[in-house]
Write an enzyme that holds these catalytic residues in place. Structure first.
Site, PDB file in Angstrom:
ATOM      1  N   ALA A 248       0.856  -1.179   0.000  1.00  0.00           N
ATOM      2  CA  ALA A 248       0.000   0.000   0.000  1.00  0.00           C
ATOM      3  C   ALA A 248       0.890   1.226   0.000  1.00  0.00           C
ATOM      4  CB  ALA A 248      -0.901  -0.008   1.230  1.00  0.00           C
ATOM      5  N   LYS A 249       0.253   2.380  -0.303  1.00  0.00           N
ATOM      6  CA  LYS A 249       1.050   3.598  -0.285  1.00  0.00           C
ATOM      7  C   LYS A 249       1.596   3.878   1.097  1.00  0.00           C
ATOM      8  CE  LYS A 249       0.237   6.308  -4.295  1.00  0.00           C
ATOM      9  NZ  LYS A 249      -0.287   7.481  -4.944  1.00  0.00           N
ATOM     10  N   ARG A 250       0.952   3.300   2.120  1.00  0.00           N
ATOM     11  CA  ARG A 250       1.449   3.548   3.473  1.00  0.00           C
ATOM     12  C   ARG A 250       2.651   2.665   3.809  1.00  0.00           C
ATOM     13  NH1 ARG A 250      -3.485   1.553   3.632  1.00  0.00           N
ATOM     14  NH2 ARG A 250      -3.861  -0.539   4.370  1.00  0.00           N
TER      15      ARG A 250
END
Ligand code: ZN
Length: 316
Positions: A248-250
């Site tokens: 994920a972008k996180r």
């Protein structure tokens, strides 16, 4: 026989978070593909959803792509600066009778869907507002001002060919139903923005991660409704973490910014992306040095797993 015209492709990051290794791999493959064929590569910032755009991320995306050794032709295309073109496409679709206004809330759509559906998966829109209002104004009067616009979708599968995955088909009517091309707030939906912006830039080659495979049939329907050509699509497997879940972008540990700050040589990222795509890359190389060996047919099927520990440069 005439040679095919060189392709025009694009890198289209969303400035909604830090780019990570998964993005780097997709962007490198997209760039290699068009550069290897002597084509042009544009850069488009997909910043239409202002609620998700984070300050400074547009500049961070450009810095990351440059760090990887990628370049692009012409000025950066900023999606939110082309709103007039998106409005024009909406007007054309409305005038053609391809859209209708919808005043349903999310909850009403959920409750109207009679068939049980997978946890987390959205039910197809049941068509509640099809032929319900004579005009957009009438729908707005009914709802107190807000009305989404949905595309009328004909029943049956929508076939298309993917350059990596081969023949594909999605029954948009059964799986998604009439889908929104503009939200109740008037914001043009992602699917329409991609189609309009690709056509406007002459994009004929789209290589992207396969989490967008499910969008392709909807984009094809919009291209048909607008009388636009469809690009050639190439969907490449996603990069996953060791747990098998998509990055994920996180996944900020594997962000390009963190790797750069940790002293990682961008040529190591390039080499990893090349090897994961089946390309020969015995040593760290600059992105441009691999244009000559690019071969999409070497791409292994299935997701690529990444071990975050292999990229950890922090002192033990
Ligand atoms: Zn509705």
């Amino acid at each position: 026989m005439t040679e095919p015209a060189p392709p025009t492709g694009r890198l289209a990051p969303s400035p909604t978070g830090l780019l990570h290794l998964g993005h780097a791999r997709s962007f490198l493959l997209a760039w290699w593909q068009v550069r290897a064929a002597g084509g042009r590569c544009l850069l488009r910032l997909e910043d239409l959803d202002r609620s998700r755009v984070r300050p400074g991320m547009a500049q961070a995306c450009l810095r990351d792509l440059e760090w990887l050794g990628l370049d692009w032709d012409g000025p950066v295309v900023v999606q939110s600066e082309g709103l007039a073109h998106l409005r024009g496409a909406l007007d054309a679709l409305l005038a053609a009778g391809a859209l209708y206004p919808c005043v349903c809330t999310r909850r009403e759509i959920r409750e109207a869907a009679s068939a049980p559906h997978d946890e987390g998966g959205a039910a197809p829109y049941p068509g509640t507002c099809r032929d319900r209002f004579a005009s957009l104004d009438q729908a707005r009067a009914h709802s107190g001002g807000r009305a989404a616009l949905r595309l009328r979708v004909a029943p049956g599968p929508v076939p298309f060919t993917d350059g990596v995955l081969g023949p594909q088909a999605m029954d948009v009517a059964a799986e998604v139903g009439d889908f929104p091309v503009a939200g109740p707030d008037g914001l043009v939906a992602y699917q329409l923005a991609v189609v309009v912006d690709d056509a406007r830039s002459g994009i004929d080659t789209v290589l992207r991660a396969d989490d967008l495979l499910g969008s392709t049939a909807r984009q094809l329907l919009l291209q048909r409704a607008l009388g636009l050509p469809s690009p050639r699509w190439f969907h490449v497997p996603l990069v996953c973490g060791p747990d098998g879940a998509r990055l994920a972008k996180r996944a900020d540990d594997l962000s390009l910014a963190a790797l750069r700050a940790g002293g990682v040589d961008p040529r190591e990222v390039v080499a990893w992306a090349a090897r994961s795509a089946g390309l020969p890359c015995p040593e760290p190389l600059a992105a441009a040095e691999l244009i000559g060996v690019f071969d999409l047919s070497a791409l292994p099927a299935g997701p690529v797993s990444i071990d975050p520990a292999a990229w950890d440069r922090s002192p033990a």
